[in-house]
Design a protein around this motif. Structure first.
Motif, mmCIF file in Angstrom:
data_model
loop_
_atom_site.group_PDB
_atom_site.id
_atom_site.type_symbol
_atom_site.label_atom_id
_atom_site.label_comp_id
_atom_site.label_asym_id
_atom_site.label_seq_id
_atom_site.Cartn_x
_atom_site.Cartn_y
_atom_site.Cartn_z
ATOM 1 N N SER A 49 0.807 -1.187 -0.116
ATOM 2 C CA SER A 49 -0.082 -0.012 0.151
ATOM 3 C C SER A 49 1.094 0.941 0.050
ATOM 4 O O SER A 49 1.873 1.292 0.777
ATOM 5 C CB SER A 49 -0.917 0.027 1.285
ATOM 6 N N PRO A 50 0.650 2.152 -0.837
ATOM 7 C CA PRO A 50 1.310 3.614 -0.953
ATOM 8 C C PRO A 50 1.273 4.172 0.482
ATOM 9 O O PRO A 50 0.054 4.499 0.970
ATOM 10 C CB PRO A 50 0.782 4.455 -2.015
ATOM 11 N N LEU A 51 2.295 4.541 0.850
ATOM 12 C CA LEU A 51 2.205 4.974 2.313
ATOM 13 C C LEU A 51 2.254 6.749 2.211
ATOM 14 O O LEU A 51 2.978 7.047 1.597
ATOM 15 C CB LEU A 51 3.300 4.583 3.281
ATOM 16 N N LYS A 52 1.587 7.337 3.036
ATOM 17 C CA LYS A 52 1.556 8.792 3.004
ATOM 18 C C LYS A 52 2.704 9.461 4.023
ATOM 19 O O LYS A 52 3.471 8.671 4.656
ATOM 20 C CB LYS A 52 0.143 9.487 3.774
ATOM 21 N N GLY A 53 3.024 10.572 3.412
ATOM 22 C CA GLY A 53 4.223 11.501 4.271
ATOM 23 C C GLY A 53 5.570 10.925 3.755
ATOM 24 O O GLY A 53 6.415 11.696 4.507
ATOM 25 N N LEU A 54 5.737 10.081 2.816
ATOM 26 C CA LEU A 54 7.064 9.535 2.439
ATOM 27 C C LEU A 54 7.644 10.400 1.325
ATOM 28 O O LEU A 54 8.984 10.099 0.994
ATOM 29 C CB LEU A 54 7.214 8.251 2.312
ATOM 30 N N SER A 55 6.859 11.196 0.778
ATOM 31 C CA SER A 55 7.363 11.867 -0.587
ATOM 32 C C SER A 55 8.662 12.690 -0.474
ATOM 33 O O SER A 55 8.822 13.713 0.413
ATOM 34 C CB SER A 55 6.267 12.816 -0.971
ATOM 35 N N GLY A 56 9.706 12.306 -1.222
ATOM 36 C CA GLY A 56 11.093 13.074 -1.013
ATOM 37 C C GLY A 56 11.710 12.533 0.311
ATOM 38 O O GLY A 56 12.959 13.047 0.534
ATOM 39 N N GLN A 57 11.325 11.605 1.056
ATOM 40 C CA GLN A 57 12.035 11.313 2.297
ATOM 41 C C GLN A 57 12.898 9.943 1.869
ATOM 42 O O GLN A 57 12.532 9.090 1.068
ATOM 43 C CB GLN A 57 11.191 10.652 3.480
ATOM 44 N N GLU A 58 14.108 10.065 2.461
ATOM 45 C CA GLU A 58 15.282 8.893 2.088
ATOM 46 C C GLU A 58 15.814 8.366 3.562
ATOM 47 O O GLU A 58 15.412 8.956 4.566
ATOM 48 C CB GLU A 58 16.351 9.518 1.416
ATOM 49 N N GLY A 59 16.597 7.444 3.361
ATOM 50 C CA GLY A 59 17.133 6.872 4.474
ATOM 51 C C GLY A 59 16.678 5.554 5.090
ATOM 52 O O GLY A 59 15.475 5.138 4.635
ATOM 53 N N PRO A 60 17.095 4.991 6.026
ATOM 54 C CA PRO A 60 16.654 3.689 6.523
ATOM 55 C C PRO A 60 15.195 3.669 7.293
ATOM 56 O O PRO A 60 14.482 2.889 6.823
ATOM 57 C CB PRO A 60 17.851 3.223 7.592
ATOM 58 N N ALA A 61 14.866 4.802 7.722
ATOM 59 C CA ALA A 61 13.527 4.891 8.503
ATOM 60 C C ALA A 61 12.430 4.868 7.410
ATOM 61 O O ALA A 61 11.515 4.311 7.492
ATOM 62 C CB ALA A 61 13.399 5.979 9.412
ATOM 63 N N ALA A 62 12.775 5.630 6.323
ATOM 64 C CA ALA A 62 11.700 5.790 5.309
ATOM 65 C C ALA A 62 11.603 4.666 4.566
ATOM 66 O O ALA A 62 10.588 4.192 4.103
ATOM 67 C CB ALA A 62 12.075 6.972 4.290
ATOM 68 N N GLU A 63 12.610 3.849 4.162
ATOM 69 C CA GLU A 63 12.641 2.580 3.536
ATOM 70 C C GLU A 63 12.011 1.426 4.406
ATOM 71 O O GLU A 63 11.288 0.689 3.769
ATOM 72 C CB GLU A 63 14.200 2.135 3.119
ATOM 73 N N ARG A 64 12.141 1.662 5.762
ATOM 74 C CA ARG A 64 11.727 0.694 6.431
ATOM 75 C C ARG A 64 10.054 0.801 6.443
ATOM 76 O O ARG A 64 9.200 -0.172 6.579
ATOM 77 C CB ARG A 64 11.851 0.910 8.112
ATOM 78 N N ILE A 65 9.444 2.097 6.404
ATOM 79 C CA ILE A 65 8.083 2.319 6.315
ATOM 80 C C ILE A 65 7.678 1.896 4.993
ATOM 81 O O ILE A 65 6.445 1.266 4.968
ATOM 82 C CB ILE A 65 7.965 3.707 6.691
ATOM 83 N N ARG A 66 8.234 2.054 3.835
ATOM 84 C CA ARG A 66 7.727 1.693 2.609
ATOM 85 C C ARG A 66 7.629 0.153 2.579
ATOM 86 O O ARG A 66 6.618 -0.134 1.716
ATOM 87 C CB ARG A 66 8.749 2.191 1.385
ATOM 88 N N THR A 67 8.437 -0.661 3.269
ATOM 89 C CA THR A 67 8.319 -2.013 2.965
ATOM 90 C C THR A 67 7.677 -2.493 4.154
ATOM 91 O O THR A 67 7.779 -3.870 4.419
ATOM 92 C CB THR A 67 9.760 -2.657 2.936
ATOM 93 N N ALA A 68 7.169 -1.963 4.875
ATOM 94 C CA ALA A 68 6.413 -2.251 6.467
ATOM 95 C C ALA A 68 5.373 -3.393 5.966
ATOM 96 O O ALA A 68 5.344 -4.721 6.746
ATOM 97 C CB ALA A 68 6.020 -1.157 7.016
ATOM 98 N N THR A 69 4.500 -3.230 5.051
ATOM 99 C CA THR A 69 3.512 -4.365 4.611
ATOM 100 C C THR A 69 4.019 -5.496 4.382
ATOM 101 O O THR A 69 3.616 -6.678 4.947
ATOM 102 C CB THR A 69 2.479 -3.648 3.990
ATOM 103 N N ARG A 70 5.019 -5.525 3.552
ATOM 104 C CA ARG A 70 5.651 -6.860 3.431
ATOM 105 C C ARG A 70 6.313 -7.583 4.727
ATOM 106 O O ARG A 70 6.383 -8.912 4.824
ATOM 107 C CB ARG A 70 6.668 -6.623 2.224
ATOM 108 N N THR A 71 7.129 -6.759 5.359
ATOM 109 C CA THR A 71 7.754 -7.396 6.244
ATOM 110 C C THR A 71 6.920 -7.932 7.422
ATOM 111 O O THR A 71 7.187 -9.079 8.045
ATOM 112 C CB THR A 71 8.716 -6.330 6.986
ATOM 113 N N ALA A 72 5.778 -7.078 7.639
ATOM 114 C CA ALA A 72 5.010 -7.864 8.726
ATOM 115 C C ALA A 72 4.258 -9.010 8.351
ATOM 116 O O ALA A 72 4.330 -10.000 9.061
ATOM 117 C CB ALA A 72 3.696 -6.655 8.973
ATOM 118 N N PHE A 73 3.838 -9.169 7.007
ATOM 119 C CA PHE A 73 3.348 -10.223 6.350
ATOM 120 C C PHE A 73 4.469 -11.501 6.421
ATOM 121 O O PHE A 73 4.192 -12.590 6.885
ATOM 122 C CB PHE A 73 2.577 -10.030 5.137
#
Length: 456
Positions: A49-73
Motif C-alpha cells: 500500500s502506498p504510504l503517506k508522508g514519505l514523498s522526498g524522504q530518504e534513509g533507513p527509516a523511510a525505507e522501513r516504512i515503505r516495506t513495512a506491509t511486506r515485512t509484517a506479513f
C-alpha cells in the motif's frame, strides 16, 4: 504333554490383550493430539500500500516504512511455520485496490510457497480492495491456497481437524448485499468458522458499509468462530461464539495508530480455548502531545520533542515509531512556531535521527499552542496593531464570507476522501465545515504571527 499348547495359547492371549490395550491407549493419545490445533486469523494486509508522508524522504527509516506491509506479513508466515499452526485464514484486503505491480503478487506467492512447504493450508477471501485488484484476477496461487468463490458462499473442510470454513468473496468493490445471510448452516460435528469481509452495519468508524449484517445475526448462525476483516481496529465483539475483527496487520498512517496484529486461536476438543494477538508490525504509528508552555527558546521546544520521543521509544520493542507531534500549551513562542513550519519539522526530524536512524520518524508537527497574549505578538505600536480589529470586522462581513466560500468551495470538493477524514489543521477543518468566520480567524492568526516574526 497336553499342557504345552494350553500354556502357549494362554501366553498368546495375554500378549494379544496387552497389545490391544497398548493400541487403545495409543489411539486415545493420538485422538487427544488430533483434537488440539491452532490457526491464524488475519486480514487487511494491503500489501505494498502506498504510504503517506514519505514523498522526498530518504534513509533507513523511510525505507522501513515503505516495506513495512511486506515485512509484517513475512514475519507472520514465519511465526505460523515456527508455531506449526494448522492453517491460516486471510479474511480480505490482501492487496490494495487497483495495484498493477505483479511483484506484489509474486511476493505473496512466495510466502504461500513457504506455508506449502510446511504443509500449512491457507484460506483466502477477497474483500473490497481485492475485488479492484488486477493481481487478484490473474495470479495463479500454490495448491495449498483455497480462495472462496464470489458467486455464492462456499465451504472448505479440513477432515484431519474436523474444521469447516464458510465464506464468500467480493465480486465487486461496492458489495452492499448481506452475504452472511446466505452462508450455510454449521456442519454438525465440525468446528465451524465463518469468514467474512464486512463493516458490520457501518457502526465501526469511517468504513464503507460493505456486506452489512448485524452482530446478532452472526452470533445466532451457529458457527464457533467468525473471522472478520475490513474494520482496521481489531477486537473481540462477542465470546462463545467468538466474533472477531483481526484488525490490520500493519498500520499505514496516523489514523491507524497503536499496536496492530493478527489473531492466534487455540481449539481443544472442538471448543475455542484461547485467542491472543500476534504482533508482527514493524512500524507503529503514535500521536505524541508535547507541552511547550515552559519553553523559553525555539531550541527548548526541539529538546522537549527529543526528550518525549526518547521516553516512548523505550517500549517500542525494536519497532520504528512513526510520530505525529502536537505542540500544546500557552507560550510566548506561539508566533515563532506558527511562522516556522518547515524549519520546525526539519529540526524535529533531526532530533529523532539523533536517537538512531531507525528509532523514530516524524511524519508531521502540528502547532496547537496558544499565544501568551496578543501584546506579546504585536508589540511595537505600529499599524500592525490594527490587524485584530480589521480581522474582527472581516469575520462579520457577509459579502467577504460569500467570496471566500466561492473561492474555497472548489478546493474543498477536490479533497480526497481520506484527507477529509484526517483533519488536524484548524484552518482546513474550518473550510471543510464551511465555517468561514473561523477561516478568517485562523488565517488572521497565521498572518499576525508571520508579520510579527518578520519584524523581530
Amino acid at each position: 504333554m497336553n499342557s504345552c499348547p494350553l500354556e502357549f495359547s494362554g501366553a498368546r492371549f495375554k500378549a494379544r490383550c496387552l497389545s490391544a490395550i497398548f493400541m487403545f491407549c495409543l489411539s486415545l493419545c493420538w485422538n487427544n493430539d488430533m483434537s488440539y490445533f491452532q490457526f491464524i486469523h488475519t486480514g487487511d494486509i494491503h500489501l505494498d500500500s502506498p504510504l503517506k508522508g514519505l514523498s522526498g524522504q530518504e534513509g533507513p527509516a523511510a525505507e522501513r516504512i515503505r516495506t513495512a506491509t511486506r515485512t509484517a506479513f513475512e514475519d507472520l508466515v514465519t511465526q505460523a511455520i515456527n508455531g506449526q499452526v494448522a492453517f491460516m485464514v486471510i479474511a480480505g484486503d490482501l492487496y490494495d485496490g487497483d495495484w498493477r505491480d505483479f511483484q506484489t503478487g509474486l511476493f505473496f506467492v512466495r510466502q504461500m510457497g513457504r506455508l506449502h512447504a510446511a504443509n500449512i493450508p491457507a484460506f483466502v477471501l477477497h474483500g473490497n480492495h481485492d475485488a479492484e485488484s488486477q493481481i487478484t484476477k490473474r495470479l495463479t496461487l500454490p495448491d495449498n491456497v483455497q480462495v472462496f468463490a464470489y458467486r455464492k458462499s462456499q465451504t472448505f473442510k479440513l477432515e484431519d481437524h474436523r474444521v469447516a470454513l464458510h465464506g464468500q468473496s467480493f465480486r465487486m468493490q461496492a458489495t452492499t448485499d448481506n452475504l452472511a445471510a446466505a452462508y450455510p448452516p454449521p456442519v454438525k460435528g465440525y468446528f465451524n468458522i465463518g469468514v467474512l469481509h464486512t463493516a458490520l452495519g457501518g457502526t465501526n468508524g469511517p468504513h464503507e458499509n460493505y456486506a452489512p449484517c448485524t452482530l446478532d445475526e452472526l452470533v445466532n448462525k451457529g458457527y464457533d468462530y467468525w473471522a472478520l476483516a475490513h474494520v482496521h481496529q481489531g477486537g473481540v465483539l462477542h465470546e462463545h461464539p467468538h466474533v472477531v475483527f483481526c484488525g490490520n496487520l500493519q498500520s499505514r498512517h496516523i489514523r491507524e495508530a497503536g499496536a496492530k496484529s493478527a489473531q492466534l486461536i487455540t481449539v481443544q476438543d472442538g471448543a475455542l480455548q484461547g485467542i491472543e494477538p500476534v504482533h508482527t508490525d514493524v512500524v507503529r504509528w503514535i500521536y505524541l502531545d508535547v507541552p511547550v508552555g515552559e519553553c523559553v527558546r525555539f531550541g527548548d521546544v526541539i529538546d522537549q520533542i527529543k526528550s518525549i520521543i526518547g521516553k516512548v521509544t523505550r517500549n517500542a520493542e525494536g519497532r520504528l515509531l512513526a510520530c505525529r507531534i502536537q505542540l500544546s500549551g500557552t507560550t510566548a513562542l506561539h508566533g515563532e512556531l506558527l511562522a516556522s513550519g518547515p524549519q520546525l519539522l526539519a529540526e524535529a526530524r533531526a532530533a529523532a535521527l539523533a536517537l538512531g536512524e531507525e528509532v523514530a520518524w516524524i511524519e508531521r508537527v502540528i502547532n496547537a499552542t496558544r499565544p501568551a497574549s496578543a501584546v506579546s505578538i504585536l508589540s511595537d505600536g505600529s499599524a500592525i496593531n490594527d490587524l485584530p480589529v480589521l480581522l474582527a470586522q472581516a469575520a462579520d462581513d457577509a459579502d467577504l464570507q460569500a467570496e471566500i466560500a466561492s473561492d474555497l468551495g472548489d478546493v474543498v470538493r477536490r479533497l480526497p476522501h481520506d484527507a477529509a477524514l484526517d483533519i488536524d489543521d484548524p484552518l482546513l477543518e474550518a473550510a471543510i465545515n464551511k465555517d468561514f468566520g473561523a477561516v478568517i480567524e485562523q488565517a488572521g492568526a497565521y498572518l499576525s504571527a508571520r508579520l510579527a516574526a518578520e519584524r523581530r
